[in-house]
Design a protein around this motif. Structure first.
Motif, PDB file in Angstrom:
ATOM      1  N   LEU A   1       0.831  -1.216   0.000  1.00 29.88           N
ATOM      2  CA  LEU A   1       0.000   0.000   0.000  1.00 29.88           C
ATOM      3  C   LEU A   1       0.864   1.264   0.000  1.00 29.88           C
ATOM      4  CD1 LEU A   1      -2.514  -1.174   2.774  1.00 29.88           C
ATOM      5  CD2 LEU A   1      -2.830  -1.340   0.293  1.00 29.88           C
ATOM      6  N   PRO A   2       1.666   1.458  -1.039  1.00 24.97           N
ATOM      7  CA  PRO A   2       2.578   2.616  -1.039  1.00 24.97           C
ATOM      8  C   PRO A   2       1.867   3.962  -1.055  1.00 24.97           C
ATOM      9  CG  PRO A   2       2.541   1.548  -3.200  1.00 24.97           C
ATOM     10  CD  PRO A   2       1.783   0.659  -2.273  1.00 24.97           C
ATOM     11  N   ASP A   3       0.603   3.996  -1.501  1.00 19.55           N
ATOM     12  CA  ASP A   3      -0.141   5.259  -1.522  1.00 19.55           C
ATOM     13  C   ASP A   3      -0.852   5.555  -0.209  1.00 19.55           C
ATOM     14  OD1 ASP A   3       0.606   5.650  -4.168  1.00 19.55           O
ATOM     15  OD2 ASP A   3      -1.146   4.588  -4.944  1.00 19.55           O
ATOM     16  N   GLN A   4      -0.904   4.540   0.678  1.00 21.65           N
ATOM     17  CA  GLN A   4      -1.606   4.712   1.953  1.00 21.65           C
ATOM     18  C   GLN A   4      -0.666   4.775   3.163  1.00 21.65           C
ATOM     19  OE1 GLN A   4      -2.959   2.347  -0.278  1.00 21.65           O
ATOM     20  NE2 GLN A   4      -4.662   3.655  -0.876  1.00 21.65           N
ATOM     21  N   ILE A   5       0.484   4.109   3.054  1.00 20.79           N
ATOM     22  CA  ILE A   5       1.375   3.976   4.215  1.00 20.79           C
ATOM     23  C   ILE A   5       2.795   4.410   3.853  1.00 20.79           C
ATOM     24  CG2 ILE A   5       2.446   2.331   5.811  1.00 20.79           C
ATOM     25  CD1 ILE A   5      -0.130   0.653   5.560  1.00 20.79           C
ATOM     26  N   ARG A   6       3.357   5.294   4.671  1.00 24.53           N
ATOM     27  CA  ARG A   6       4.747   5.718   4.506  1.00 24.53           C
ATOM     28  C   ARG A   6       5.483   5.466   5.818  1.00 24.53           C
ATOM     29  NH1 ARG A   6       9.442   7.251   3.512  1.00 24.53           N
ATOM     30  NH2 ARG A   6      10.240   9.367   3.637  1.00 24.53           N
ATOM     31  N   LEU A   7       6.521   4.654   5.769  1.00 30.49           N
ATOM     32  CA  LEU A   7       7.318   4.362   6.961  1.00 30.49           C
ATOM     33  C   LEU A   7       8.351   5.472   7.141  1.00 30.49           C
ATOM     34  CD1 LEU A   7       7.817   0.543   6.374  1.00 30.49           C
ATOM     35  CD2 LEU A   7       6.430   1.588   8.166  1.00 30.49           C
ATOM     36  N   ILE A   8       8.210   6.254   8.210  1.00 27.66           N
ATOM     37  CA  ILE A   8       9.136   7.378   8.416  1.00 27.66           C
ATOM     38  C   ILE A   8      10.148   7.104   9.526  1.00 27.66           C
ATOM     39  CG2 ILE A   8       7.439   9.033   7.554  1.00 27.66           C
ATOM     40  CD1 ILE A   8       7.200  10.001  10.520  1.00 27.66           C
ATOM     41  N   GLY A   9       9.960   5.995  10.272  1.00 25.98           N
ATOM     42  CA  GLY A   9      10.912   5.643  11.326  1.00 25.98           C
ATOM     43  C   GLY A   9      10.957   4.146  11.514  1.00 25.98           C
ATOM     44  N   LEU A  10      12.151   3.583  11.626  1.00 28.97           N
ATOM     45  CA  LEU A  10      12.334   2.146  11.845  1.00 28.97           C
ATOM     46  C   LEU A  10      13.318   1.937  12.985  1.00 28.97           C
ATOM     47  CD1 LEU A  10      12.849   0.915   8.138  1.00 28.97           C
ATOM     48  CD2 LEU A  10      10.735   0.781   9.486  1.00 28.97           C
ATOM     49  N   ALA A  11      12.954   1.067  13.921  1.00 27.56           N
ATOM     50  CA  ALA A  11      13.861   0.740  15.027  1.00 27.56           C
ATOM     51  C   ALA A  11      14.030  -0.758  15.107  1.00 27.56           C
ATOM     52  CB  ALA A  11      13.316   1.284  16.350  1.00 27.56           C
ATOM     53  N   ALA A  12      15.277  -1.195  15.349  1.00 21.90           N
ATOM     54  CA  ALA A  12      15.589  -2.624  15.475  1.00 21.90           C
ATOM     55  C   ALA A  12      16.389  -2.859  16.748  1.00 21.90           C
ATOM     56  CB  ALA A  12      16.370  -3.099  14.258  1.00 21.90           C
ATOM     57  N   GLY A  13      16.528  -4.132  17.097  1.00 24.32           N
ATOM     58  CA  GLY A  13      17.345  -4.502  18.248  1.00 24.32           C
ATOM     59  C   GLY A  13      18.790  -4.662  17.834  1.00 24.32           C
ATOM     60  N   GLN A  14      19.200  -5.903  17.552  1.00 23.15           N
ATOM     61  CA  GLN A  14      20.590  -6.184  17.197  1.00 23.15           C
ATOM     62  C   GLN A  14      20.813  -6.365  15.701  1.00 23.15           C
ATOM     63  OE1 GLN A  14      23.139  -6.132  19.316  1.00 23.15           O
ATOM     64  NE2 GLN A  14      21.780  -5.687  21.036  1.00 23.15           N
ATOM     65  N   ASN A  15      19.747  -6.600  14.945  1.00 18.23           N
ATOM     66  CA  ASN A  15      19.892  -6.968  13.535  1.00 18.23           C
ATOM     67  C   ASN A  15      20.069  -5.727  12.658  1.00 18.23           C
ATOM     68  OD1 ASN A  15      19.903  -8.218  11.061  1.00 18.23           O
ATOM     69  ND2 ASN A  15      18.079  -9.459  11.446  1.00 18.23           N
ATOM     70  N   SER A  16      21.248  -5.116  12.767  1.00 15.97           N
ATOM     71  CA  SER A  16      21.495  -3.874  12.029  1.00 15.97           C
ATOM     72  C   SER A  16      21.621  -4.121  10.523  1.00 15.97           C
ATOM     73  CB  SER A  16      22.758  -3.190  12.551  1.00 15.97           C
ATOM     74  OG  SER A  16      23.872  -4.052  12.447  1.00 15.97           O
ATOM     75  N   GLU A  17      22.019  -5.349  10.135  1.00 15.84           N
ATOM     76  CA  GLU A  17      22.151  -5.658   8.706  1.00 15.84           C
ATOM     77  C   GLU A  17      20.778  -5.597   8.021  1.00 15.84           C
ATOM     78  OE1 GLU A  17      23.308  -7.577  11.139  1.00 15.84           O
ATOM     79  OE2 GLU A  17      25.496  -7.422  10.952  1.00 15.84           O
ATOM     80  N   LEU A  18      19.769  -6.247   8.648  1.00 18.00           N
ATOM     81  CA  LEU A  18      18.427  -6.207   8.071  1.00 18.00           C
ATOM     82  C   LEU A  18      17.850  -4.796   8.142  1.00 18.00           C
ATOM     83  CD1 LEU A  18      16.012  -7.516   6.757  1.00 18.00           C
ATOM     84  CD2 LEU A  18      15.279  -8.361   9.012  1.00 18.00           C
TER      85      LEU A  18
END
Length: 378
Positions: free
Chosen positions: A24-41
């Motif tokens: 749903l690229p016209d409905q949802i925009r991810l503006i922040g992402l947080a991860a634990g240890q998996n910095s590669e992903l």
């Protein structure tokens, strides 16, 4: 367009959320992402979705990300990073999919910043449901369910008051040991317990589903999400995992929400609410499914349900103790330090030793959590 911050982007809920965003690229925009240890992903996700900011738990990994990404994306680390993302000015909604207690402070920070939150981390409402829901009311924001069961109840209630409800019925698959005799429980291996019949999930939640602690946590969550006392929160075993939960109204009518088991659907509903947006990802063929069955849960083999009811009815600090003791006991089982039946035995023992506080502050809840973790250690 909903601007979404996703805390826990590399876990099972997080990766499903990214699928929904890509659908749903016209409905949802991810503006922040947080991860634990998996910095590669996290790096791969960042390059694909180009959020404003990201966060990772380890400061050294944050520096590596910063060097790779340059100035295109702000990079944060640790608990402070989660709080920065949870309060991004541009965010409309913060989806919290962090396992454990780490999501509690970001959830409160998001609410106080006027953001709606979507909750996939059970600990937030189990530990501090009273505080979280009071803060949400005070700040005029919504707390939306991501669990398939609570999403189902939310859809069935459709704004009806709790006075119209006779009971909320949470469905449980019964897990891999639904028909296993109790005398065989002591011999259950970690490998067997990690084979869930319906869902693909993380290790901790999969063990919780095998013990039914997961359903116990959901009972307490439902009590707060839907402002209803524990006596009206019930559980029924439904092995097919197609009816995600039901509402029984005071006139005897029951409404259920059905779909093939896929977490993308409740995630999408939470992020696009109050709209329903077309998607082809989830397809449900009732004729192909053939039949839907229901049965009473066996509370003798699965004592987690009665322990959860006790914790939920008492309220105060006891749900935090229930949750924390279970986390430590599950860890002990996964590390092969205790046997499968001992998970519930450890939790019951810690709950019995706890000095209960009725309407705790956040500090008292966190103290109870820390106390229970210490006492539950194998």
């Amino acid at each position: 367009m909903k601007r979404v911050v996703l805390l826990g982007s590399t876990g099972s809920i997080g990766t499903s959320t990214l699928k929904v965003a890509e659908d749903l690229p016209d409905q949802i925009r991810l503006i922040g992402l947080a991860a634990g240890q998996n910095s590669e992903l996290l790096l791969q996700q960042t390059l694909r979705h180009r959020p404003e900011a990201v966060s990772v738990s380890d400061p050294s990994k944050a520096r590596e990300l910063e060097n790779t990404l340059g100035t295109s994306t702000r990079v944060y680390a640790g608990e402070e990073g989660l709080l920065k993302l949870a309060t991004l000015p541009a965010a409309d909604i913060v989806l919290i999919a962090i396992v454990g207690t780490a999501g509690l402070q970001p959830a409160l920070a998001a609410i106080r910043a006027g953001k709606d939150i979507a909750v996939a981390s059970k600990e937030i409402l189990v530990m501090a449901g009273e505080i979280v829901m009071n803060e949400a009311r005070k700040n005029g924001v919504r707390v939306l369910a991501v669990d398939s069961e609570h999403s189902a109840i939310f859809q069935c209630l459709d704004g009806k008051p709790s006075s119209s409800v006779r009971a909320l019925w949470l469905t449980a698959s019964g897990g891999p040991f639904r028909t296993t005799p109790k005398e065989e429980f002591a011999g259950i291996t970690v490998e067997r317990a990690l084979k869930h019949p319906s869902w693909v999930m993380g290790r901790k939640i999969t063990i919780d589903s095998a013990t039914l602690f997961n359903k116990g946590l959901e009972m307490i969550e439902a009590r707060w999400l839907f402002d209803i006392e524990m006596a009206r929160v019930q559980v029924v075993v439904h092995p097919q995992s197609v009816v995600h939960s039901m509402v029984e109204f005071v006139d005897g009518s029951m409404l259920a929400q059905l779909s093939a088991p896929d977490m993308c659907l409740p995630i999408q509903y939470a992020l696009t609410y109050p709209e329903r947006v077309a998607s082809q990802r989830v397809q449900t063929n009732l004729a192909q499914l053939g039949q839907l069955t229901f049965e009473e849960p066996d509370r003798e083999r699965f004592p987690a349900l009665d322990l959860a009811r006790k914790a939920g009815e008492a309220g105060g600090t006891l749900p935090a103790v229930f949750n924390a003791a279970n986390e430590i006991a599950v860890s002990g089982f996964l590390q092969r330090e205790i046997r499968f039946p001992e998970i519930s035995e450890h939790v019951a023992r810690v709950m019995a030793r706890h000095t209960w506080v009725a309407h705790p502050s956040l500090e008292q809840i966190l103290e109870a959590d820390a106390w229970a973790r210490q006492k539950a250690k194998v």
